[in-house]
Motif scaffolding. Structure first.
Motif, PDB file in Angstrom:
ATOM      1  N   LEU A  50      -8.407 -13.587   1.728  1.00 21.26           N
ATOM      2  CA  LEU A  50      -8.942 -14.167   0.492  1.00 21.26           C
ATOM      3  C   LEU A  50      -9.376 -15.607   0.702  1.00 21.26           C
ATOM      4  N   ALA A  51      -8.551 -16.372   1.434  1.00 18.24           N
ATOM      5  CA  ALA A  51      -8.868 -17.784   1.661  1.00 18.24           C
ATOM      6  C   ALA A  51     -10.157 -17.958   2.443  1.00 18.24           C
ATOM      7  N   PHE A  52     -10.354 -17.138   3.477  1.00 19.29           N
ATOM      8  CA  PHE A  52     -11.546 -17.284   4.294  1.00 19.29           C
ATOM      9  C   PHE A  52     -12.782 -16.680   3.630  1.00 19.29           C
ATOM     10  N   ALA A  53     -12.561 -15.809   2.635  1.00 26.71           N
ATOM     11  CA  ALA A  53     -13.699 -15.211   1.933  1.00 26.71           C
ATOM     12  C   ALA A  53     -14.272 -16.150   0.880  1.00 26.71           C
ATOM     13  N   ALA A  54     -13.442 -17.076   0.411  1.00 28.21           N
ATOM     14  CA  ALA A  54     -13.889 -17.990  -0.648  1.00 28.21           C
ATOM     15  C   ALA A  54     -14.866 -19.018  -0.075  1.00 28.21           C
ATOM     16  N   PRO A  55     -15.936 -19.338  -0.818  1.00 23.26           N
ATOM     17  CA  PRO A  55     -16.889 -20.352  -0.332  1.00 23.26           C
ATOM     18  C   PRO A  55     -16.248 -21.733  -0.338  1.00 23.26           C
ATOM     19  N   ARG A  56     -16.585 -22.541   0.652  1.00 21.00           N
ATOM     20  CA  ARG A  56     -16.058 -23.911   0.715  1.00 21.00           C
ATOM     21  C   ARG A  56     -16.777 -24.778  -0.314  1.00 21.00           C
ATOM     22  N   VAL A  57     -16.012 -25.554  -1.041  1.00 24.48           N
ATOM     23  CA  VAL A  57     -16.574 -26.443  -2.054  1.00 24.48           C
ATOM     24  C   VAL A  57     -16.203 -27.874  -1.683  1.00 24.48           C
ATOM     25  N   ALA A  58     -17.207 -28.720  -1.558  1.00 21.56           N
ATOM     26  CA  ALA A  58     -16.961 -30.123  -1.216  1.00 21.56           C
ATOM     27  C   ALA A  58     -16.534 -30.879  -2.470  1.00 21.56           C
ATOM     28  N   LEU A  59     -15.341 -31.466  -2.420  1.00 25.30           N
ATOM     29  CA  LEU A  59     -14.850 -32.249  -3.546  1.00 25.30           C
ATOM     30  C   LEU A  59     -15.386 -33.670  -3.461  1.00 25.30           C
ATOM     31  N   PRO A  60     -15.512 -34.344  -4.603  1.00 26.61           N
ATOM     32  CA  PRO A  60     -15.969 -35.742  -4.570  1.00 26.61           C
ATOM     33  C   PRO A  60     -15.036 -36.566  -3.683  1.00 26.61           C
ATOM     34  N   PRO A  61     -15.589 -37.440  -2.850  1.00 25.41           N
ATOM     35  CA  PRO A  61     -14.761 -38.190  -1.897  1.00 25.41           C
ATOM     36  C   PRO A  61     -13.714 -39.085  -2.551  1.00 25.41           C
ATOM     37  N   ASN A  62     -13.958 -39.516  -3.793  1.00 20.11           N
ATOM     38  CA  ASN A  62     -12.998 -40.420  -4.434  1.00 20.11           C
ATOM     39  C   ASN A  62     -12.061 -39.689  -5.399  1.00 20.11           C
ATOM     40  N   LEU A  63     -12.051 -38.353  -5.374  1.00 18.18           N
ATOM     41  CA  LEU A  63     -11.236 -37.598  -6.317  1.00 18.18           C
ATOM     42  C   LEU A  63      -9.749 -37.860  -6.126  1.00 18.18           C
ATOM     43  N   LYS A  64      -9.288 -37.853  -4.874  1.00 15.16           N
ATOM     44  CA  LYS A  64      -7.865 -38.057  -4.601  1.00 15.16           C
ATOM     45  C   LYS A  64      -7.398 -39.407  -5.120  1.00 15.16           C
ATOM     46  N   ALA A  65      -8.197 -40.456  -4.880  1.00 17.89           N
ATOM     47  CA  ALA A  65      -7.820 -41.798  -5.333  1.00 17.89           C
ATOM     48  C   ALA A  65      -7.733 -41.856  -6.860  1.00 17.89           C
ATOM     49  N   LYS A  66      -8.670 -41.168  -7.541  1.00 20.87           N
ATOM     50  CA  LYS A  66      -8.661 -41.157  -9.008  1.00 20.87           C
ATOM     51  C   LYS A  66      -7.415 -40.472  -9.556  1.00 20.87           C
ATOM     52  N   ARG A  70      -4.299 -42.202 -11.709  1.00 24.99           N
ATOM     53  CA  ARG A  70      -3.827 -41.753 -13.024  1.00 24.99           C
ATOM     54  C   ARG A  70      -2.331 -41.476 -13.011  1.00 24.99           C
ATOM     55  N   LEU A  71      -1.840 -41.055 -11.852  1.00 25.32           N
ATOM     56  CA  LEU A  71      -0.408 -40.790 -11.734  1.00 25.32           C
ATOM     57  C   LEU A  71       0.386 -42.058 -11.472  1.00 25.32           C
ATOM     58  N   GLY A  72      -0.339 -43.139 -11.225  1.00 26.64           N
ATOM     59  CA  GLY A  72       0.335 -44.407 -10.939  1.00 26.64           C
ATOM     60  C   GLY A  72       0.945 -44.440  -9.561  1.00 26.64           C
ATOM     61  N   THR A  73       0.322 -43.689  -8.625  1.00 26.18           N
ATOM     62  CA  THR A  73       0.842 -43.606  -7.263  1.00 26.18           C
ATOM     63  C   THR A  73      -0.188 -44.135  -6.289  1.00 26.18           C
ATOM     64  N   ARG A  74       0.281 -44.842  -5.285  1.00 27.15           N
ATOM     65  CA  ARG A  74      -0.622 -45.292  -4.234  1.00 27.15           C
ATOM     66  C   ARG A  74      -0.896 -44.151  -3.273  1.00 27.15           C
ATOM     67  N   PRO A  75      -2.113 -44.048  -2.738  1.00 27.49           N
ATOM     68  CA  PRO A  75      -2.394 -43.024  -1.731  1.00 27.49           C
ATOM     69  C   PRO A  75      -1.476 -43.196  -0.534  1.00 27.49           C
ATOM     70  N   SER A  76      -1.081 -42.053   0.039  1.00 25.69           N
ATOM     71  CA  SER A  76      -0.223 -42.134   1.217  1.00 25.69           C
ATOM     72  C   SER A  76      -0.984 -42.781   2.364  1.00 25.69           C
ATOM     73  N   ALA A  77      -0.255 -43.462   3.216  1.00 27.63           N
ATOM     74  CA  ALA A  77      -0.891 -44.171   4.332  1.00 27.63           C
ATOM     75  C   ALA A  77      -1.463 -43.188   5.325  1.00 27.63           C
ATOM     76  N   THR A  78      -2.496 -43.606   6.024  1.00 26.97           N
ATOM     77  CA  THR A  78      -3.100 -42.759   7.049  1.00 26.97           C
ATOM     78  C   THR A  78      -2.257 -42.818   8.311  1.00 26.97           C
ATOM     79  N   ILE A  79      -2.601 -41.986   9.280  1.00 28.68           N
ATOM     80  CA  ILE A  79      -1.863 -41.976  10.540  1.00 28.68           C
ATOM     81  C   ILE A  79      -1.847 -43.360  11.161  1.00 28.68           C
ATOM     82  N   SER A  80      -3.009 -44.012  11.167  1.00 33.70           N
ATOM     83  CA  SER A  80      -3.086 -45.310  11.835  1.00 33.70           C
ATOM     84  C   SER A  80      -2.219 -46.348  11.143  1.00 33.70           C
TER      85      SER A  80
END
Length: 204
Positions: A50-66, A70-80
């Motif tokens: 089912l997962a591989f049959a579903a079409p890939r949808v590109a989410l807005p690049p700033n969606l996670k930050a938004k 709203r949750l009042g949480t800072r984004p998790s740090a990157t690997i670097s």
């Protein structure tokens, strides 16, 4: 015989609906119950398709930050930001802490994870870590480019071969892999070409 409750738990696990604590408890139960393990594997095969049959949808690049804002949480740090150790006196060297848990990205398969260690676009290859939870099955596929796998922990079943810690596997470009799976769970080191879909997904 597995109970209705166990079947429901297996379905939730296959859909990735458990918290890490719930996953750990259920994995312990799966390890001790071969019938439950087989039932979970059948659910995961269906979920994978089912997962591989579903079409890939590109989410807005700033969606996670938004969402995090709203949750009042800072984004998790990157690997670097969390695991790289800079050294101004040793230009060209990079180190990642072995115990770091950040940087893993879940594939569209419940219990399958990937993490980029190094990407060399000019040389055409990337080095990644892969991880399968107990009972997870990776669907059959054709290898876009050559790939090298080295098993670090656990068991990896490739066709009729069982690989364990210290075992190595090479696949040529265009070769076909049957469904791969792990009974107890595994981690592996992989060297893939930059055009491999797994590399694109991990770096996306």
């Amino acid at each position: 015989m597995i109970t209705e409750h166990q079947q429901e738990q297996a379905a939730l696990y296959a859909l990735g609906s458990f918290t890490p604590e719930e996953q750990e408890q259920f994995v312990t139960e799966v390890r001790a119950n071969s019938e439950l393990r087989e039932f979970l594997a059948s659910l995961q095969r269906t979920a994978d398709k089912l997962a591989f049959a579903a079409p890939r949808v590109a989410l807005p690049p700033n969606l996670k930050a938004k969402v995090l804002a709203r949750l009042g949480t800072r984004p998790s740090a990157t690997i670097s930001e969390t695991t790289e150790v800079p050294s101004p006196r040793a230009q060209g060297l990079r180190f990642l802490a072995g115990a770091a848990s950040s940087g893993w990205k879940q594939l569209p398969i419940a219990g399958a994870w990937i993490k980029v260690l190094s990407a060399q676009p000019d040389r055409g290859y990337a080095v990644l870590l892969g991880k399968l939870d107990p009972g997870v099955r990776y669907p059959a596929h054709i290898n876009v480019g050559p790939e090298d796998l080295y098993v670090l922990t656990g068991d990896l079943h490739v066709g009729d071969r069982t690989l364990g810690p210290g075992d190595f596997h090479h696949a040529d470009a265009g070769s076909a892999h049957q469904e791969n799976y792990s009974v107890e769970g595994c981690t592996l080191l992989a060297v893939l070409t930059m055009d491999d879909p797994l590399v694109s997904f991990a770096m996306g």
